[in-house]
Design a protein around this motif. Structure first.
Motif, PDB file in Angstrom:
ATOM      1  N   LYS A 197       7.290   1.763  -3.224  1.00 60.19           N
ATOM      2  CA  LYS A 197       6.967   0.980  -2.031  1.00 60.19           C
ATOM      3  C   LYS A 197       5.716   1.520  -1.352  1.00 60.19           C
ATOM      4  CE  LYS A 197      11.858  -0.077  -1.357  1.00 60.19           C
ATOM      5  NZ  LYS A 197      13.066   0.178  -0.548  1.00 60.19           N
ATOM      6  N   LYS A 198       5.609   2.843  -1.291  1.00 59.15           N
ATOM      7  CA  LYS A 198       4.417   3.464  -0.690  1.00 59.15           C
ATOM      8  C   LYS A 198       3.169   3.139  -1.513  1.00 59.15           C
ATOM      9  CE  LYS A 198       3.372   7.744  -1.552  1.00 59.15           C
ATOM     10  NZ  LYS A 198       1.956   7.649  -1.973  1.00 59.15           N
ATOM     11  N   ILE A 199       3.326   3.134  -2.827  1.00 62.83           N
ATOM     12  CA  ILE A 199       2.185   2.860  -3.713  1.00 62.83           C
ATOM     13  C   ILE A 199       1.731   1.416  -3.559  1.00 62.83           C
ATOM     14  CG2 ILE A 199       1.505   2.688  -6.141  1.00 62.83           C
ATOM     15  CD1 ILE A 199       3.392   5.126  -6.621  1.00 62.83           C
ATOM     16  N   ILE A 200       2.688   0.487  -3.454  1.00 61.32           N
ATOM     17  CA  ILE A 200       2.325  -0.921  -3.224  1.00 61.32           C
ATOM     18  C   ILE A 200       1.512  -1.034  -1.941  1.00 61.32           C
ATOM     19  CG2 ILE A 200       3.263  -3.191  -2.613  1.00 61.32           C
ATOM     20  CD1 ILE A 200       5.591  -2.598  -4.554  1.00 61.32           C
ATOM     21  N   HIS A 201       1.920  -0.302  -0.923  1.00 62.03           N
ATOM     22  CA  HIS A 201       1.189  -0.293   0.356  1.00 62.03           C
ATOM     23  C   HIS A 201      -0.231   0.235   0.144  1.00 62.03           C
ATOM     24  CE1 HIS A 201       0.113   1.247   4.429  1.00 62.03           C
ATOM     25  NE2 HIS A 201       0.705   0.117   4.805  1.00 62.03           N
ATOM     26  N   ASP A 202      -0.360   1.288  -0.651  1.00 58.47           N
ATOM     27  CA  ASP A 202      -1.684   1.839  -0.969  1.00 58.47           C
ATOM     28  C   ASP A 202      -2.559   0.796  -1.653  1.00 58.47           C
ATOM     29  OD1 ASP A 202      -1.219   4.281   0.090  1.00 58.47           O
ATOM     30  OD2 ASP A 202      -1.286   5.410  -1.790  1.00 58.47           O
ATOM     31  N   TRP A 203      -1.996   0.125  -2.630  1.00 58.65           N
ATOM     32  CA  TRP A 203      -2.765  -0.883  -3.372  1.00 58.65           C
ATOM     33  C   TRP A 203      -3.250  -1.999  -2.452  1.00 58.65           C
ATOM     34  CZ3 TRP A 203       1.228  -1.305  -7.968  1.00 58.65           C
ATOM     35  CH2 TRP A 203       1.083  -0.197  -8.797  1.00 58.65           C
ATOM     36  N   ARG A 204      -2.380  -2.416  -1.552  1.00 58.90           N
ATOM     37  CA  ARG A 204      -2.768  -3.492  -0.631  1.00 58.90           C
ATOM     38  C   ARG A 204      -3.870  -3.028   0.309  1.00 58.90           C
ATOM     39  NH1 ARG A 204       3.089  -5.992   1.205  1.00 58.90           N
ATOM     40  NH2 ARG A 204       3.429  -7.328  -0.604  1.00 58.90           N
ATOM     41  N   ASN A 205      -3.685  -1.834   0.896  1.00 59.70           N
ATOM     42  CA  ASN A 205      -4.676  -1.320   1.846  1.00 59.70           C
ATOM     43  C   ASN A 205      -6.033  -1.115   1.200  1.00 59.70           C
ATOM     44  OD1 ASN A 205      -2.909  -1.348   3.945  1.00 59.70           O
ATOM     45  ND2 ASN A 205      -2.591   0.859   4.037  1.00 59.70           N
ATOM     46  N   ASN A 206      -6.028  -0.642  -0.025  1.00 58.38           N
ATOM     47  CA  ASN A 206      -7.282  -0.362  -0.723  1.00 58.38           C
ATOM     48  C   ASN A 206      -7.813  -1.553  -1.513  1.00 58.38           C
ATOM     49  OD1 ASN A 206      -7.712   2.680  -0.289  1.00 58.38           O
ATOM     50  ND2 ASN A 206      -5.594   2.603  -0.998  1.00 58.38           N
ATOM     51  N   LYS A 207      -7.066  -2.677  -1.465  1.00 58.81           N
ATOM     52  CA  LYS A 207      -7.454  -3.885  -2.208  1.00 58.81           C
ATOM     53  C   LYS A 207      -7.791  -3.535  -3.662  1.00 58.81           C
ATOM     54  CE  LYS A 207      -9.121  -6.191   1.940  1.00 58.81           C
ATOM     55  NZ  LYS A 207     -10.232  -6.883   2.632  1.00 58.81           N
ATOM     56  N   THR A 208      -6.913  -2.740  -4.232  1.00 61.98           N
ATOM     57  CA  THR A 208      -7.148  -2.184  -5.564  1.00 61.98           C
ATOM     58  C   THR A 208      -7.384  -3.255  -6.611  1.00 61.98           C
ATOM     59  OG1 THR A 208      -5.711  -0.345  -4.958  1.00 61.98           O
ATOM     60  CG2 THR A 208      -6.219  -0.598  -7.299  1.00 61.98           C
TER      61      THR A 208
END
Length: 791
Positions: free
Chosen positions: A16-27
């Motif tokens: 869940k934290k990683i999904i948040h990272d991906w969204r924030n960084n627009k990976t």
């Protein structure tokens, strides 16, 4: 850069934290409108899932997880990926679900109110499966999600229809067609499934005109007796040669019909004499045309017998069948009744038996273009090739044009207004979303007679009219020429094998008409997810497995790894919680390997020793072989291969043997070339493992890479496809000898009782043995690993 990993176990909560990272960084965001390059895009024509009722079972979730693997591998190769997410919200399933949910009938509900309830139903369930897609870690363009019932998409569907109408590819025809009584609409041949169902074969006596003589005719459709217009017999059937051309009276109805010789009569079925009714099956339809017979309308749109049935009129089909058989029996006209298994056409959605009814519908031409579609489809690469045959067989079987109009509510409206004076169809200009049943036309005069009064079309399109233009919609056809030219034909169409004859075929048909091109370079076809007994999952069987609890329990990475390791491309695959649990164990092992490796500084390529230790050369040779096999599997989009190859290498070679062999050098306090060689190699191997595994299990690879090698490198797309290095291949032949030697030592220690403890030797205890000549290269590492005492 490297951070020592202190968490003792991989937790799926980190996902869940990683999904948040991906969204924030627009990976994974990719905006083609701002891209200035001339590169061709890798566009995935992703299947838009259908959110009616509980959206998915485990097999569907596994399917989308693997589509994401296609996208991630393409990025690993350096391609610019457009991975759209759409939602298919048109058609019969949502109407049926809405009727059940609100205990209403569509035909008895105000159209506006019914459409409102359908939309509400879709919105509720869409949120749920969009959550599943997100939790699975799909690296899709969620910010550009499309819905097939949006005004923009429906306007696009209508625009393509108007173009085809103007080119003379659409016509109105009144002909016998497949009809589902429960769905209340025409359905195409592609929407029919067949099932072997037990049914009664009734042997009925037909008497000759002005005679007490009779013959027996067997039928599975006695309820259509009143619609019989001929009896056929095989011209070679000796039983009936003398009566060809004579007339028989229809029992109960007393009309006369002629006995006609025809080769389609099967001498071995029933009595060999066949009644031809309008319409029992497609053979009846063909014979009515061939023999010039006059149709008698037998079944109405509500699935009841018509007025032509006399005393048996206005009965449901089963009720009419029972009453007619009773009537025949009471008059002594039934010789016998047999129970047989009959191949029966059913509606794919409602599973109701198909009736054939003459209706006026719009048709899109397809018969005339069959040969061209077959030839053009040869350019599509199929993964796997065997599923091309599904498409070929379907195209070859097409006998009529595609009926594209439906008598339903929730779908894209056919944009036509009819002149009240001359009944001429009038079509608007493309661009806007039109609702003719509700709106006034966007023109004032009939294009034929100048009348100013119109009646709007009430029918909608077959849902495949919307779904079949997804590759055009996502590539901005007729909207953005620059993006379209870099996107179309799209790279790939991933889908299930069950919709090859519908979604895949109809998309080819429509796109060839509209663009004169095949819509994709390749088609990736997945099999069914079946239960542990090998049976296809269905709600009626009660064997459907909900993916969400399994994802929540074991994590998306474990679910994804199970999906890849269990599914050989194109074949059905068994769904098992036990196997998902096994996948979780592998990820736990990977995490523990990462914890160990995070203890050691990273030795980069430019700082490695000039000459590597033989043990390191050996594992790099195995790594090269592993990489080659994995990439071969990835290139064939068969994730079964890399998943199992990576697991075998990581668990049973890299961890079990190599890491144990170099621990002594890795922990050596002296920073010499031998230690550098070990650290360089262990990190090179682990980096490659993470890269090769990332398309399959992106969460754990992201976390491990970020902690050991840096999040910045992970997010800046510096990851590249691993290079296959052959320079140490000469060491590969020693692998089995190494494994055997190590296993023999471990087993020997387990079997040897210590004189001091009176227990089996521990793995750390010294042992006296000789090292085989062929393993002398690894002597130092083996001695330290096993605490060997040599003479």
């Amino acid at each position: 850069m490297s951070v020592k990993i202190t968490d003792k176990a991989w937790s799926s909560e980190l996902e869940k934290k990683i999904i948040h990272d991906w969204r924030n960084n627009k990976t994974y965001d990719f905006d083609a409108t701002t891209d200035q390059s001339n590169e061709k895009y890798f566009v995935i024509d992703t299947p838009p899932p259908y959110p009616s009722g509980r959206p998915w079972h485990i097999g569907a979730a596994a399917h989308y997880a693997q589509i994401d693997m296609i996208a991630r591998f393409a990025r690993l190769k350096g391609l610019k990926v457009i991975f759209p997410i759409g939602v298919d919200r048109n058609g019969i399933p949502v109407e049926i679900h809405t009727e059940k949910k609100y205990k209403i009938r569509m035909r008895n509900t105000d159209r506006k109110e019914f459409l409102k309830l359908c939309k509400l139903t879709l919105d509720e369930t869409e949120d749920e499966f969009m959550g599943i897609l997100t939790s699975l870690g799909l690296s899709a363009n969620f910010n550009q999600k499309y819905q097939t019932d949006s005004p923009d998409f429906r306007a696009f569907t209508q625009a393509t229809f108007i173009e085809m109408w103007n080119r003379g590819l659409v016509y109105l025809g009144n002909r016998p067609n497949n009809y589902c009584v429960d769905c209340g609409t025409t359905i195409a041949d592609a929407e029919i499934i067949y099932s072997d169902i037990e049914t009664k074969l009734v042997y009925i006596k037909f008497y000759f005109k002005n005679s007490n003589d009779s013959i027996v005719i067997a039928t599975t459709r006695p309820e259509l007796l009143f619609a019989c217009q001929a009896i056929i017999v095989n011209p070679e059937d000796e039983r009936y040669k003398k009566i060809q051309g004579k007339f028989l009276k229809i029992p109960l109805f007393e009309r006369e019909v002629k006995i006609i010789p025809h080769n389609s009569a099967d001498m071995n079925f029933g009595s060999g004499a066949v009644m031809i009714c309008s319409y029992g099956d497609l053979n009846d339809v063909q014979l009515f045309r061939e023999l010039g017979l006059t149709e008698i309308r037998s079944i109405d749109l509500n699935g009841r017998t018509t007025e032509f049935a006399g005393e048996f009129a206005n009965l449901k089909i089963k009720e009419a069948r029972d009453k007619i058989v009773d009537g025949l029996t009471n008059r002594g006209l039934v010789e016998k009744i047999e129970i047989i298994t009959h191949r029966t056409p059913l509606c794919e959605r409602s599973k109701t038996q198909i009736e054939i009814i003459s209706l006026e519908d719009y048709y899109l031409k397809q018969v005339d273009i069959k040969s061209e579609l077959l030839e053009r489809s040869n350019s599509i690469k199929f993964y796997p090739e065997m599923h091309r045959q599904i498409l070929v067989n379907w195209i070859n079987s097409i006998a009529i044009d595609w009926p594209i109009s439906r008598r339903r509510f929730y779908g894209t409206e056919i944009p036509i207004w009819y002149c009240t004076k001359c009944n001429s169809p009038n079509l608007p200009q493309p661009g806007k979303y039109y609702r003719p049943w509700e709106e006034d036309p966007p023109f004032e005069k009939c294009n034929k007679c100048n009348n100013d009064k119109f009646e709007g079309e009430k029918r909608i399109f077959d849902t495949w009219m919307d779904s079949s233009i997804t590759p055009l919609y996502i590539t901005k056809f007729n909207k953005n020429k620059e993006i379209f030219e870099k996107s179309y034909p799209t790279a790939i169409r991933p889908q299930g094998k069950d919709i090859v004859r519908t979604w895949l075929y109809y998309t080819i048909l429509r796109c060839v008409y509209l663009t004169d091109q095949i819509p994709w370079e390749s088609a990736w076809i997945m099999g069914y997810g079946v239960d542990e007994k090998g049976e296809k999952m269905s709600k009626s069987k009660g064997n459907v497995i909900d993916p969400l609890p399994l994802i929540n329990k074991y994590g998306a990475d474990a679910f994804r790894f199970w999906s890849a390791s269990e599914t050989n491309i194109g074949y059905d695959f068994r769904c098992s919680e036990l196997k998902i649990q096994g996948a979780q164990k592998f990820l736990s092992k990977l995490w523990n390997i990462g914890r160990f490796i995070s203890n050691f500084e990273v030795v980069e390529e430019n700082n490695k020793p000039h000459e590597l230790n033989p043990t390191d050369k050996w594992i790099l040779a195995e790594l090269s072989k592993t990489t080659e096999k994995c990439l071969e599997g990835y290139e064939e989009l068969n994730f079964f291969i890399p998943a199992n190859v990576i697991r075998e290498f990581t668990w049973n070679i890299f961890a079990a043997h190599y890491i144990e062999m170099i621990k002594g050098r890795a922990y050596n306090t002296k920073s010499d070339d031998n230690r550098k060689s070990a650290l360089y190699t262990i990190h090179k191997c682990f980096r490659t493992i993470l890269l090769l595994l990332e398309p399959i299990s992106p969460f754990i690879t992201y976390e491990l890479w970020s902690k050991i090698y840096g999040k910045e490198e992970m997010l800046s797309s510096k990851k590249k496809i691993p290079i296959i290095e052959k320079k140490y291949d000469s060491f590969v032949h020693l692998t089995q000898s190494i494994i055997k030697f190590n296993s023999d030592i471990w087993n020997k220690k387990k079997e040897t009782i210590s004189e001091i403890t009176n227990k089996p030797l521990s793995l750390k205890d010294p042992i006296q043995t000789e090292i085989p000549t062929e393993l002398e290269l690894f002597r130092d590492d083996l001695i330290v690993m096993h605490n060997i005492i040599t003479e």
